[in-house]
Design a protein around this motif. Structure first.
Motif, PDB file in Angstrom:
ATOM      1  N   GLY A  31     -23.643  24.757  -6.014  1.00 29.40           N
ATOM      2  CA  GLY A  31     -23.946  26.187  -6.063  1.00 29.40           C
ATOM      3  C   GLY A  31     -25.389  26.490  -5.692  1.00 29.40           C
ATOM      4  N   ILE A  32     -26.305  25.668  -6.171  1.00 33.04           N
ATOM      5  CA  ILE A  32     -27.720  25.853  -5.840  1.00 33.04           C
ATOM      6  C   ILE A  32     -27.914  25.770  -4.327  1.00 33.04           C
ATOM      7  CG2 ILE A  32     -29.994  24.717  -5.925  1.00 33.04           C
ATOM      8  CD1 ILE A  32     -29.207  23.927  -8.871  1.00 33.04           C
ATOM      9  N   PHE A  33     -27.370  24.730  -3.724  1.00 33.51           N
ATOM     10  CA  PHE A  33     -27.583  24.556  -2.288  1.00 33.51           C
ATOM     11  C   PHE A  33     -26.775  25.537  -1.448  1.00 33.51           C
ATOM     12  CE2 PHE A  33     -29.372  20.494  -3.738  1.00 33.51           C
ATOM     13  CZ  PHE A  33     -30.635  20.664  -3.175  1.00 33.51           C
ATOM     14  N   SER A  34     -25.684  26.040  -1.985  1.00 34.21           N
ATOM     15  CA  SER A  34     -24.958  27.116  -1.313  1.00 34.21           C
ATOM     16  C   SER A  34     -25.838  28.365  -1.245  1.00 34.21           C
ATOM     17  CB  SER A  34     -23.658  27.428  -2.059  1.00 34.21           C
ATOM     18  OG  SER A  34     -22.984  28.515  -1.470  1.00 34.21           O
ATOM     19  N   SER A  35     -26.512  28.666  -2.353  1.00 30.31           N
ATOM     20  CA  SER A  35     -27.424  29.812  -2.380  1.00 30.31           C
ATOM     21  C   SER A  35     -28.609  29.611  -1.440  1.00 30.31           C
ATOM     22  CB  SER A  35     -27.943  30.054  -3.801  1.00 30.31           C
ATOM     23  OG  SER A  35     -26.882  30.405  -4.652  1.00 30.31           O
ATOM     24  N   VAL A  36     -29.150  28.408  -1.420  1.00 26.19           N
ATOM     25  CA  VAL A  36     -30.263  28.101  -0.517  1.00 26.19           C
ATOM     26  C   VAL A  36     -29.807  28.258   0.933  1.00 26.19           C
ATOM     27  CG1 VAL A  36     -31.791  26.260   0.311  1.00 26.19           C
ATOM     28  CG2 VAL A  36     -31.465  26.602  -2.147  1.00 26.19           C
ATOM     29  N   PHE A  37     -28.595  27.801   1.230  1.00 29.75           N
ATOM     30  CA  PHE A  37     -28.080  27.931   2.587  1.00 29.75           C
ATOM     31  C   PHE A  37     -27.952  29.403   2.976  1.00 29.75           C
ATOM     32  CE2 PHE A  37     -24.522  28.289   5.606  1.00 29.75           C
ATOM     33  CZ  PHE A  37     -25.102  27.637   6.674  1.00 29.75           C
ATOM     34  N   HIS A  38     -27.434  30.215   2.065  1.00 29.43           N
ATOM     35  CA  HIS A  38     -27.292  31.643   2.345  1.00 29.43           C
ATOM     36  C   HIS A  38     -28.662  32.256   2.629  1.00 29.43           C
ATOM     37  CE1 HIS A  38     -25.797  35.734   2.183  1.00 29.43           C
ATOM     38  NE2 HIS A  38     -26.765  36.014   1.327  1.00 29.43           N
ATOM     39  N   THR A  39     -29.648  31.887   1.830  1.00 34.01           N
ATOM     40  CA  THR A  39     -31.009  32.383   2.050  1.00 34.01           C
ATOM     41  C   THR A  39     -31.529  31.923   3.403  1.00 34.01           C
ATOM     42  OG1 THR A  39     -31.459  32.402  -0.324  1.00 34.01           O
ATOM     43  CG2 THR A  39     -33.373  32.362   1.150  1.00 34.01           C
ATOM     44  N   ALA A  40     -31.288  30.680   3.749  1.00 32.49           N
ATOM     45  CA  ALA A  40     -31.750  30.147   5.034  1.00 32.49           C
ATOM     46  C   ALA A  40     -31.166  30.938   6.195  1.00 32.49           C
ATOM     47  CB  ALA A  40     -31.367  28.670   5.162  1.00 32.49           C
TER      48      ALA A  40
ATOM     49  N   ASP B  48     -35.968  29.579  11.226  1.00 29.40           N
ATOM     50  CA  ASP B  48     -35.231  28.395  11.660  1.00 29.40           C
ATOM     51  C   ASP B  48     -34.366  27.940  10.485  1.00 29.40           C
ATOM     52  OD1 ASP B  48     -34.267  25.959  12.536  1.00 29.40           O
ATOM     53  OD2 ASP B  48     -36.211  25.226  13.243  1.00 29.40           O
ATOM     54  N   PRO B  49     -33.163  28.510  10.351  1.00 31.80           N
ATOM     55  CA  PRO B  49     -32.328  28.229   9.177  1.00 31.80           C
ATOM     56  C   PRO B  49     -32.039  26.750   8.957  1.00 31.80           C
ATOM     57  CG  PRO B  49     -31.375  30.002  10.473  1.00 31.80           C
ATOM     58  CD  PRO B  49     -32.520  29.461  11.261  1.00 31.80           C
TER      59      PRO B  49
ATOM     60  N   PHE C 151     -33.252  24.882   5.580  1.00 23.49           N
ATOM     61  CA  PHE C 151     -32.239  24.342   4.683  1.00 23.49           C
ATOM     62  C   PHE C 151     -32.434  22.839   4.470  1.00 23.49           C
ATOM     63  CE2 PHE C 151     -27.754  22.854   3.990  1.00 23.49           C
ATOM     64  CZ  PHE C 151     -27.659  23.314   2.700  1.00 23.49           C
ATOM     65  N   LEU C 152     -32.646  22.105   5.545  1.00 24.24           N
ATOM     66  CA  LEU C 152     -32.832  20.661   5.417  1.00 24.24           C
ATOM     67  C   LEU C 152     -34.107  20.323   4.639  1.00 24.24           C
ATOM     68  CD1 LEU C 152     -31.615  19.488   8.923  1.00 24.24           C
ATOM     69  CD2 LEU C 152     -30.432  19.208   6.737  1.00 24.24           C
ATOM     70  N   GLU C 153     -35.140  21.117   4.803  1.00 21.99           N
ATOM     71  CA  GLU C 153     -36.367  20.894   4.022  1.00 21.99           C
ATOM     72  C   GLU C 153     -36.097  21.102   2.533  1.00 21.99           C
ATOM     73  OE1 GLU C 153     -39.349  23.474   5.706  1.00 21.99           O
ATOM     74  OE2 GLU C 153     -39.679  22.128   7.407  1.00 21.99           O
ATOM     75  N   LYS C 154     -35.339  22.136   2.201  1.00 21.61           N
ATOM     76  CA  LYS C 154     -35.014  22.399   0.793  1.00 21.61           C
ATOM     77  C   LYS C 154     -34.137  21.292   0.211  1.00 21.61           C
ATOM     78  CE  LYS C 154     -37.294  26.167   0.300  1.00 21.61           C
ATOM     79  NZ  LYS C 154     -38.524  26.158  -0.486  1.00 21.61           N
TER      80      LYS C 154
ATOM     81  N   ILE D 292     -36.161  20.194  -3.193  1.00 18.75           N
ATOM     82  CA  ILE D 292     -35.578  20.528  -4.507  1.00 18.75           C
ATOM     83  C   ILE D 292     -35.282  19.267  -5.324  1.00 18.75           C
ATOM     84  CG2 ILE D 292     -33.570  21.540  -5.671  1.00 18.75           C
ATOM     85  CD1 ILE D 292     -33.653  23.756  -3.489  1.00 18.75           C
ATOM     86  N   PRO D 293     -34.656  18.248  -4.739  1.00 18.64           N
ATOM     87  CA  PRO D 293     -34.406  17.035  -5.521  1.00 18.64           C
ATOM     88  C   PRO D 293     -35.681  16.304  -5.963  1.00 18.64           C
ATOM     89  CG  PRO D 293     -32.904  17.139  -3.678  1.00 18.64           C
ATOM     90  CD  PRO D 293     -33.926  18.219  -3.465  1.00 18.64           C
ATOM     91  N   ALA D 294     -36.804  16.587  -5.337  1.00 21.68           N
ATOM     92  CA  ALA D 294     -38.050  15.945  -5.757  1.00 21.68           C
ATOM     93  C   ALA D 294     -38.364  16.269  -7.223  1.00 21.68           C
ATOM     94  CB  ALA D 294     -39.200  16.373  -4.846  1.00 21.68           C
ATOM     95  N   ASN D 295     -38.055  17.486  -7.641  1.00 14.28           N
ATOM     96  CA  ASN D 295     -38.258  17.852  -9.056  1.00 14.28           C
ATOM     97  C   ASN D 295     -37.318  17.076  -9.968  1.00 14.28           C
ATOM     98  OD1 ASN D 295     -40.299  19.758  -8.563  1.00 14.28           O
ATOM     99  ND2 ASN D 295     -38.781  21.286  -8.010  1.00 14.28           N
TER     100      ASN D 295
END
Length: 128
Positions: free
Chosen positions: A47-56, A62-63, A67-70, A74-77
């Motif tokens: 769900g988190i990455f679905s939301s990030v994708f929508h934002t991208a 450059d979506p 998206f790939l940067e996120k 995000i997993p770094a945290n």
């Protein structure tokens, strides 16, 4: 980003979120609460990455790159939280952080395949 790829990624997230919700419900009905929590966590990561994708797609210049940067940042945290839990001997939190990281890695690998992007972030000619 091509409309077909956007649709494929949206379907990917919808299917995985639905699968994890169904798994959670099934596990709960079998009185397997711990495993249900693991499915809920995986579903939340999707769900988190679905939301990030929508934002991208709706906001980034450059979506694909955004998206790939996120998918990396995000997993770094979560990695930091895993390290902290391991250093404190908190095996339960460590396990939950590992589930998040494993799910994020699966998403990253699947997105690289769908977007036809190599592990170094370069795109094939058909990826744009």
């Amino acid at each position: 980003m091509q409309t077909g790829k956007i649709s494929a990624i949206n379907q990917y997230f919808d299917a995985n979120i639905h699968m994890e919700k169904a798994s959670e419900a099934s596990l709960l009905s079998d009185q397997r609460q711990d495993e249900a929590v693991f499915s809920r966590i995986r579903g939340n990561v999707y769900g988190i990455f679905s939301s990030v994708f929508h934002t991208a797609v709706t906001q980034a210049d450059d979506p694909c790159r955004f998206f790939l940067e996120k998918l990396e940042t995000i997993p770094a945290n979560w990695q930091k939280a895993l390290h902290q839990a391991d250093s404190c001997g908190d095996w339960k939190t460590a396990h939950l952080e590992r589930i998040k990281l494993e799910t994020a890695k699966k998403i990253l690998n699947d997105m690289q395949s769908i977007l036809e992007v190599s592990h170094d972030g370069t795109r094939s000619n058909s990826a744009v």
